[in-house]
Design a protein around this motif. Structure first.
Motif, PDB file in Angstrom:
ATOM      1  N   ASP A  79     -31.419  31.917  15.903  1.00  0.00           N
ATOM      2  CA  ASP A  79     -32.256  30.715  15.836  1.00  0.00           C
ATOM      3  C   ASP A  79     -31.392  29.557  15.348  1.00  0.00           C
ATOM      4  N   PRO A  80     -31.168  28.528  16.179  1.00  0.00           N
ATOM      5  CA  PRO A  80     -30.269  27.439  15.773  1.00  0.00           C
ATOM      6  C   PRO A  80     -30.759  26.677  14.543  1.00  0.00           C
ATOM      7  N   ASP A  81     -32.070  26.506  14.405  1.00  0.00           N
ATOM      8  CA  ASP A  81     -32.595  25.785  13.246  1.00  0.00           C
ATOM      9  C   ASP A  81     -32.281  26.535  11.951  1.00  0.00           C
ATOM     10  N   ASP A  82     -32.421  27.845  11.983  1.00  0.00           N
ATOM     11  CA  ASP A  82     -32.116  28.660  10.804  1.00  0.00           C
ATOM     12  C   ASP A  82     -30.636  28.552  10.445  1.00  0.00           C
ATOM     13  N   PHE A  83     -29.787  28.639  11.450  1.00  0.00           N
ATOM     14  CA  PHE A  83     -28.340  28.552  11.234  1.00  0.00           C
ATOM     15  C   PHE A  83     -27.967  27.194  10.648  1.00  0.00           C
ATOM     16  N   LEU A  84     -28.426  26.129  11.264  1.00  0.00           N
ATOM     17  CA  LEU A  84     -28.046  24.784  10.826  1.00  0.00           C
ATOM     18  C   LEU A  84     -28.528  24.495   9.409  1.00  0.00           C
ATOM     19  N   GLN A  85     -29.723  24.951   9.082  1.00  0.00           N
ATOM     20  CA  GLN A  85     -30.243  24.731   7.733  1.00  0.00           C
ATOM     21  C   GLN A  85     -29.399  25.451   6.691  1.00  0.00           C
ATOM     22  N   LYS A  86     -29.018  26.684   6.975  1.00  0.00           N
ATOM     23  CA  LYS A  86     -28.288  27.484   5.986  1.00  0.00           C
ATOM     24  C   LYS A  86     -26.836  27.046   5.827  1.00  0.00           C
ATOM     25  N   VAL A  87     -26.158  26.738   6.927  1.00  0.00           N
ATOM     26  CA  VAL A  87     -24.734  26.404   6.794  1.00  0.00           C
ATOM     27  C   VAL A  87     -24.516  24.997   6.250  1.00  0.00           C
ATOM     28  N   HIS A  88     -25.539  24.142   6.328  1.00  0.00           N
ATOM     29  CA  HIS A  88     -25.410  22.791   5.777  1.00  0.00           C
ATOM     30  C   HIS A  88     -26.051  22.650   4.400  1.00  0.00           C
ATOM     31  N   ASP A  89     -26.366  23.773   3.780  1.00  0.00           N
ATOM     32  CA  ASP A  89     -26.874  23.766   2.408  1.00  0.00           C
ATOM     33  C   ASP A  89     -25.681  23.723   1.460  1.00  0.00           C
ATOM     34  N   ILE A  90     -25.097  22.532   1.327  1.00  0.00           N
ATOM     35  CA  ILE A  90     -23.844  22.358   0.600  1.00  0.00           C
ATOM     36  C   ILE A  90     -23.960  21.211  -0.403  1.00  0.00           C
ATOM     37  N   ASP A  91     -22.905  21.039  -1.203  1.00  0.00           N
ATOM     38  CA  ASP A  91     -22.859  19.996  -2.225  1.00  0.00           C
ATOM     39  C   ASP A  91     -22.158  18.757  -1.665  1.00  0.00           C
ATOM     40  N   TYR A  92     -22.938  17.717  -1.359  1.00  0.00           N
ATOM     41  CA  TYR A  92     -22.362  16.492  -0.795  1.00  0.00           C
ATOM     42  C   TYR A  92     -21.721  15.613  -1.863  1.00  0.00           C
ATOM     43  N   GLY A  93     -21.859  16.013  -3.135  1.00  0.00           N
ATOM     44  CA  GLY A  93     -21.194  15.300  -4.203  1.00  0.00           C
ATOM     45  C   GLY A  93     -19.682  15.371  -4.127  1.00  0.00           C
ATOM     46  N   TRP A  94     -19.168  16.254  -3.270  1.00  0.00           N
ATOM     47  CA  TRP A  94     -17.717  16.311  -3.055  1.00  0.00           C
ATOM     48  C   TRP A  94     -17.194  15.041  -2.390  1.00  0.00           C
ATOM     49  N   LEU A  95     -18.068  14.290  -1.742  1.00  0.00           N
ATOM     50  CA  LEU A  95     -17.649  13.053  -1.075  1.00  0.00           C
ATOM     51  C   LEU A  95     -17.777  11.871  -2.029  1.00  0.00           C
ATOM     52  N   ASP A  96     -16.736  11.076  -2.116  1.00  0.00           N
ATOM     53  CA  ASP A  96     -16.783   9.855  -2.912  1.00  0.00           C
ATOM     54  C   ASP A  96     -17.335   8.710  -2.062  1.00  0.00           C
ATOM     55  N   PRO A  97     -18.231   7.897  -2.603  1.00  0.00           N
ATOM     56  CA  PRO A  97     -18.675   6.704  -1.866  1.00  0.00           C
ATOM     57  C   PRO A  97     -17.465   5.871  -1.449  1.00  0.00           C
ATOM     58  N   ASP A  98     -17.542   5.289  -0.259  1.00  0.00           N
ATOM     59  CA  ASP A  98     -16.404   4.555   0.297  1.00  0.00           C
ATOM     60  C   ASP A  98     -16.860   3.165   0.742  1.00  0.00           C
ATOM     61  N   PRO A  99     -17.013   2.242  -0.217  1.00  0.00           N
ATOM     62  CA  PRO A  99     -17.487   0.906   0.144  1.00  0.00           C
ATOM     63  C   PRO A  99     -16.553   0.161   1.090  1.00  0.00           C
ATOM     64  N   ALA A 100     -15.248   0.403   0.993  1.00  0.00           N
ATOM     65  CA  ALA A 100     -14.309  -0.271   1.890  1.00  0.00           C
ATOM     66  C   ALA A 100     -14.528   0.169   3.335  1.00  0.00           C
ATOM     67  N   LEU A 101     -14.757   1.459   3.535  1.00  0.00           N
ATOM     68  CA  LEU A 101     -15.051   1.943   4.876  1.00  0.00           C
ATOM     69  C   LEU A 101     -16.371   1.362   5.364  1.00  0.00           C
ATOM     70  N   GLY A 102     -17.357   1.343   4.493  1.00  0.00           N
ATOM     71  CA  GLY A 102     -18.648   0.774   4.866  1.00  0.00           C
ATOM     72  C   GLY A 102     -18.535  -0.670   5.311  1.00  0.00           C
ATOM     73  N   GLU A 103     -17.769  -1.463   4.596  1.00  0.00           N
ATOM     74  CA  GLU A 103     -17.597  -2.866   4.951  1.00  0.00           C
ATOM     75  C   GLU A 103     -16.862  -3.002   6.282  1.00  0.00           C
ATOM     76  N   ALA A 104     -15.860  -2.138   6.507  1.00  0.00           N
ATOM     77  CA  ALA A 104     -15.110  -2.200   7.763  1.00  0.00           C
ATOM     78  C   ALA A 104     -16.006  -1.854   8.948  1.00  0.00           C
ATOM     79  N   ILE A 105     -16.872  -0.847   8.786  1.00  0.00           N
ATOM     80  CA  ILE A 105     -17.787  -0.467   9.865  1.00  0.00           C
ATOM     81  C   ILE A 105     -18.821  -1.560  10.089  1.00  0.00           C
ATOM     82  N   ARG A 106     -19.369  -2.088   9.007  1.00  0.00           N
ATOM     83  CA  ARG A 106     -20.379  -3.149   9.113  1.00  0.00           C
ATOM     84  C   ARG A 106     -19.849  -4.340   9.887  1.00  0.00           C
ATOM     85  N   ALA A 107     -18.571  -4.662   9.691  1.00  0.00           N
ATOM     86  CA  ALA A 107     -17.985  -5.858  10.298  1.00  0.00           C
ATOM     87  C   ALA A 107     -17.632  -5.689  11.779  1.00  0.00           C
ATOM     88  N   LEU A 108     -17.665  -4.462  12.276  1.00  0.00           N
ATOM     89  CA  LEU A 108     -17.334  -4.253  13.683  1.00  0.00           C
ATOM     90  C   LEU A 108     -18.406  -4.888  14.576  1.00  0.00           C
TER      91      LEU A 108
END
Length: 233
Positions: A79-108
């Protein structure tokens, strides 16, 4: 390593298409390693295999079908829904906010999309943690792709049709060169995003993709700097 872009070669671009994992967030954040572990655990539990054997099966499915999920669906009717839910049950706190990237994307200039072999919820959570989610018009995920992952040509066609994107007016950013073969054939400008201090024998990323170099227009190990140079130009 930044193959510095010529802004004039991007003047025609009205759609900016970004892969997610190891592209919009850097490889050194190691976020995908959590997903990789979850996938191995899923295969282990599904097939009753020790972790080492399950990982071998997982990687064989990935190589044969393009994603572990596709292989599990084809061979074991997972079942793809079951798989996707379980494998993406992770800690997103590993990612640091990136305001510089956000500004670069916004300006495109033009529309921006996330095009991922992962799930929409995974893309939303990762992009929200980075602080860039609000800059994208939409997310095209594995469900929107009818569970057929990149680099299948039909998956790109679905994306282009859904969002009325013309290949020659778009640019695709990816961390796997093989996923740029079809975009290049469709007339898109292609940018390969590699890890910082990238070395050609970095097997986990490059894999067999060195043979795909003819489909890559630019290579960068600093997406923010690359986009900022385009905007400044």
């Amino acid at each position: 390593m930044t193959n510095r872009p010529d802004p004039h070669r991007f003047a025609h671009v009205t759609e900016w298409v970004f892969d997610l994992d190891n592209t919009l967030y850097p490889h050194h954040s190691n976020l995908f390693s959590q997903i990789d572990v979850r996938m191995t655990e899923y295969v282990s539990q599904l097939l009753g295999l020790p972790r080492e054997e399950a990982r071998k099966v997982q990687k064989e499915l990935y190589r044969a079908y393009g994603t572990t999920l596709k292989g599990l669906m084809e061979r074991y009717r997972v079942d793809p829904d079951d798989f996707l839910q379980k494998v993406h049950d992770i800690d997103y706190g590993w990612l640091d906010p990136d305001p510089a990237l956000g500004e670069a994307i916004r300006a495109l200039p033009g529309r921006k999309f996330i095009f991922t072999n992962g799930s929409r919820s995974h893309a939303e959570r990762a992009a929200r943690q980075l602080g860039i989610l609000d800059h994208f018009e939409d997310i095209f995920d594995i469900v929107a792709a009818r569970l057929t992952p990149k680099p299948a040509a039909g998956t790109y066609d679905l994306f282009l049709d859904l969002h009325a994107v013309a290949g020659p007016s778009a640019v695709m950013f990816e961390d796997l060169a093989r996923n740029l073969r079809v975009p290049k054939a469709l007339g898109m400008t292609t940018v390969l995003v590699v890890p910082r201090n990238f070395e050609p024998d970095f097997a986990d990323i490059w894999e067999a993709d060195r043979e795909e170099k003819d489909h890559v227009d630019y290579v960068t190990d600093d997406l923010t700097a690359f986009l900022t140079a385009l905007v400044a130009g």
